[in-house]
Design an enzyme around this catalytic site. Sequence first.
Site, PDB file in Angstrom:
ATOM      1  NE  ARG A  22      47.043  38.998  45.980  1.00 13.99           N
ATOM      2  CZ  ARG A  22      46.398  40.149  45.769  1.00 13.99           C
ATOM      3  NH1 ARG A  22      46.460  40.734  44.616  1.00 13.99           N
ATOM      4  NH2 ARG A  22      45.683  40.688  46.737  1.00 13.99           N
ATOM      5  NE  ARG A  26      41.989  38.087  37.702  1.00  7.21           N
ATOM      6  CZ  ARG A  26      41.067  37.279  37.187  1.00  7.21           C
ATOM      7  NH1 ARG A  26      41.297  36.625  36.074  1.00  7.21           N
ATOM      8  NH2 ARG A  26      39.904  37.139  37.792  1.00  7.21           N
ATOM      9  NE  ARG A  35      38.983  34.741  40.565  1.00  9.91           N
ATOM     10  CZ  ARG A  35      37.688  35.039  40.534  1.00  9.91           C
ATOM     11  NH1 ARG A  35      36.802  34.112  40.214  1.00  9.91           N
ATOM     12  NH2 ARG A  35      37.276  36.244  40.847  1.00  9.91           N
ATOM     13  CG  ASP A  72      41.349  38.577  49.778  1.00 13.23           C
ATOM     14  OD1 ASP A  72      42.125  38.754  48.831  1.00 13.23           O
ATOM     15  OD2 ASP A  72      40.917  39.501  50.490  1.00 13.23           O
ATOM     16  CE1 TYR A 151      41.319  46.802  50.571  1.00 12.57           C
ATOM     17  CE2 TYR A 151      42.754  46.312  52.422  1.00 12.57           C
ATOM     18  CZ  TYR A 151      42.581  46.598  51.080  1.00 12.57           C
ATOM     19  OH  TYR A 151      43.672  46.679  50.248  1.00 12.57           O
TER      20      TYR A 151
END
Length: 343
Positions: A22, A26, A35, A72, A151
Site C-alpha cells: 500500500r 491515502r 483519487r 485491487d 470476499y
Amino acid sequence: MKRLLQALSGEPVWPPPIWLMRQAGRYLPEYRNLRAETPDFVSFCLDPSRAADATLQPIRRFGMDGAILFSDILILPWALGRDLKFTEGHGPSLPPLKAVDEVRALDSAGFLTRVEPVLETIGLIRAELARKHPTTALIGFVGAPFTVACYMIEGGGSKEFAATRRMAAGQPEDFDRLIEVLTTTSITYLLAQIAAGAEAVMLFDSWAGLLPPSAFRRHVIGPTARIAAAIKQLHPGVPVIGFPRLAGTMVAAYGADAGVDAMGMDTASDPAVIDTLVPDGLALQGNLDPFALMQGGEVMERETRAILAAMRHRPFVFNLGHGVMPPTSPAHVAALVDLVRGG
Ligand code: 1CP
C-alpha cells in the site's frame, strides 16, 4: 539485474531492497488528489493513465526498489462477472456467492478482455520506469484463491469470514470448484501481467491464517503451488512472492511446499524464528509494524534495526508486515527508506 529481482531470486543483497505494501494510497496527498478525480474506485483501477500515475507516485517521491501495480485483488471477481462496489469508509461489497450454480456461471472465458485496461496500465508503468527509474522493478499481483474466495462468499470484508469457512467445511465440492476457477484464472491473469511487463508477481493471501492445517494445505498451499509452478514453467526467471498472512507455524509447510521464491512475513511474525522455519534459499520480505512507521522516530528506528539484524545473512526485501496506514506521514516513509539504505 535490478536489486529487488536479485534478492527475490535468492541472492543476498545488502543493504536490502525496499518497497512497502500500500505504498500508493491515502497517506499521500498526490494520491488523494488523483483519487478525487474518479470517485468510483473500480473505474479508477481500470483507468490506465491514472492507475499508472498512482503506481508511480511513491516511486517519484521515495525511489523505492519496487513499484506495485495499482489495482485491487477484487478486480478478478469483477472481471469474472461479479458486481463490485467500493463505498467510502466501508470498503468493498459484492453479491455474496452462495451456490454452485453461481460458481458455474463465472465468466472464466470473458474475464481476460475485461482486465485489458490493467494490462495497458502495466505497459505504461514499464515505459516510465525505463525512462526515469531504471533500477525500480514492477510487481504484478493477484489475491490468492482462498482470500479472493473469502470476499466473494462473504460479499465483502469480515472479521471471521464465517460463511466462507462454513462452505469450506460443509460444501467442500462447491468450495473446491470455486478455488479451482480462481486458480486457473489467476494463472492466466498473472501470465498476462508478465507478458505485459510485470517483472515479479505477488500472491496476497491476507486471510490464510483463518484455516486449520488440513484446509490450509488444501486451499492455500495447493493452489499457490499450482500457480507458482505454472509461472515457473513459462517464466523461470520471474520471482513469485507469497504472503500467507497470519499463518503462524504453517509458514514452515508453506515455505517448503508452496513453490514460491519469496515469502512475506506478517506483523506478528518474529523474523528470527521464521528464519529457522523456512529453507535457506527462500527470500523473506517484511515486516515492520505499520504502526511503528506511523509513529516514526525512535520507535521506527529500533524496530527497523532489529529486523535488519535478524535478516542480515539471508536474501531479504524490506517491507511492512501489512499495508501503510492512511494517517502515516510521508516524511516517515522517506526516513525509513534512508534508514534501510544506510544498512
Ligand atoms: O479509496 C481508496 O483509495 C481505497 C483504498 C484501497 C487501495 C489504495 C483499496 C480498497 N485497494 C487499494 C489498492 C490495493 N489493494 C493495492 C495496490 C497497490 C499498493 O499496495 O500500493 C493492493 C496490492 C491491494 C490488495 C488488497 N485489496 C488486499 C490484499 C492485501 C491486504 O491489504 O491484506 C485486500 C484484502 C484488498 C481488499 C480491499 N481493497 C480495498 C480495501 C479497503 C480492502 C480491504 C477490505 C476489508 O477486508 O475490509
